[in-house]
Design a protein around this motif. Sequence first.
Motif, PDB file in Angstrom:
ATOM      1  N   SER A  90       0.748  -1.256  -0.110  1.00  0.00           N
ATOM      2  CA  SER A  90      -0.062  -0.058   0.058  1.00  0.00           C
ATOM      3  C   SER A  90       1.017   1.275  -0.052  1.00  0.00           C
ATOM      4  O   SER A  90       0.505   2.426  -0.808  1.00  0.00           O
ATOM      5  N   THR A  91       2.079   1.067   0.500  1.00  0.00           N
ATOM      6  CA  THR A  91       2.679   2.569   0.693  1.00  0.00           C
ATOM      7  C   THR A  91       3.434   2.552  -0.703  1.00  0.00           C
ATOM      8  O   THR A  91       3.557   3.524  -1.106  1.00  0.00           O
ATOM      9  N   PHE A  92       4.057   1.532  -1.104  1.00  0.00           N
ATOM     10  CA  PHE A  92       4.676   1.459  -2.470  1.00  0.00           C
ATOM     11  C   PHE A  92       3.855   2.117  -3.464  1.00  0.00           C
ATOM     12  O   PHE A  92       4.312   2.894  -4.282  1.00  0.00           O
ATOM     13  N   PHE A  93       2.494   1.560  -3.514  1.00  0.00           N
ATOM     14  CA  PHE A  93       1.598   1.915  -4.247  1.00  0.00           C
ATOM     15  C   PHE A  93       1.254   3.386  -4.269  1.00  0.00           C
ATOM     16  O   PHE A  93       1.188   4.293  -5.189  1.00  0.00           O
ATOM     17  N   THR A  94       1.153   3.746  -3.032  1.00  0.00           N
ATOM     18  CA  THR A  94       0.600   5.239  -2.840  1.00  0.00           C
ATOM     19  C   THR A  94       1.758   6.331  -3.079  1.00  0.00           C
ATOM     20  O   THR A  94       1.419   7.341  -3.706  1.00  0.00           O
ATOM     21  N   ILE A  95       2.833   5.902  -2.768  1.00  0.00           N
ATOM     22  CA  ILE A  95       3.981   7.071  -3.091  1.00  0.00           C
ATOM     23  C   ILE A  95       4.098   7.040  -4.576  1.00  0.00           C
ATOM     24  O   ILE A  95       4.481   8.011  -5.176  1.00  0.00           O
ATOM     25  N   PHE A  96       4.208   5.903  -5.229  1.00  0.00           N
ATOM     26  CA  PHE A  96       4.054   5.846  -6.774  1.00  0.00           C
ATOM     27  C   PHE A  96       3.205   6.775  -7.312  1.00  0.00           C
ATOM     28  O   PHE A  96       3.283   7.841  -8.104  1.00  0.00           O
TER      29      PHE A  96
END
Length: 185
Positions: free
Chosen positions: A115-121
Amino acid sequence: MEDIIQIDKKLLVFLNNLGSEQWDSLWLTITNQLNWIPLFLLIFFLIIKSYGWKRGGFMILAMVVLVGVSDQFTNLVKNTVQRLRPNNDPQIYQLLRNLIDPQSYSFMSGHATTSTFFTIFAILLLKEKYKYPYFLLLFPAFFSYSRLYLGVHFPIDIIVGILIGVIFGNLYFRLYQKLDRVSFN
């Protein structure tokens, strides 16, 4: 290291026991990936609206690949480290409010990482086009905390997952920018 693990366990017991039956259904809803589909559709809509179908479609494809990469990386780490989930840890499981009973390993949290990876991107893609993309960070914050509330991850699992997600999100964006320049310029 053993002292850190004990602090991690005590912190989880404390956080998990802050929960109450009146909030359980909310956190069970928050932890379910399928319930976040409207947010994902909104992000995809904003990308298509901002960049058009061709370039936006490429971005969405990159996001789908991102989720797959993150999921596989997290599973590799979990299967290598093999840390028991709190709900399976004989030292503390009886001290926890257990609402679900996953059997896979704990370290590191796939919910927090992906979720963090996706959101940062997503934020990096949208920050030039929209004024407040950082509100998207509420998604990984709530999604990750749900795992503590439910007693299925330790705080260290969540913290490391978030840190890896931030690092991977930034690195993946840099890689994406290189591919974007080649494909669309």
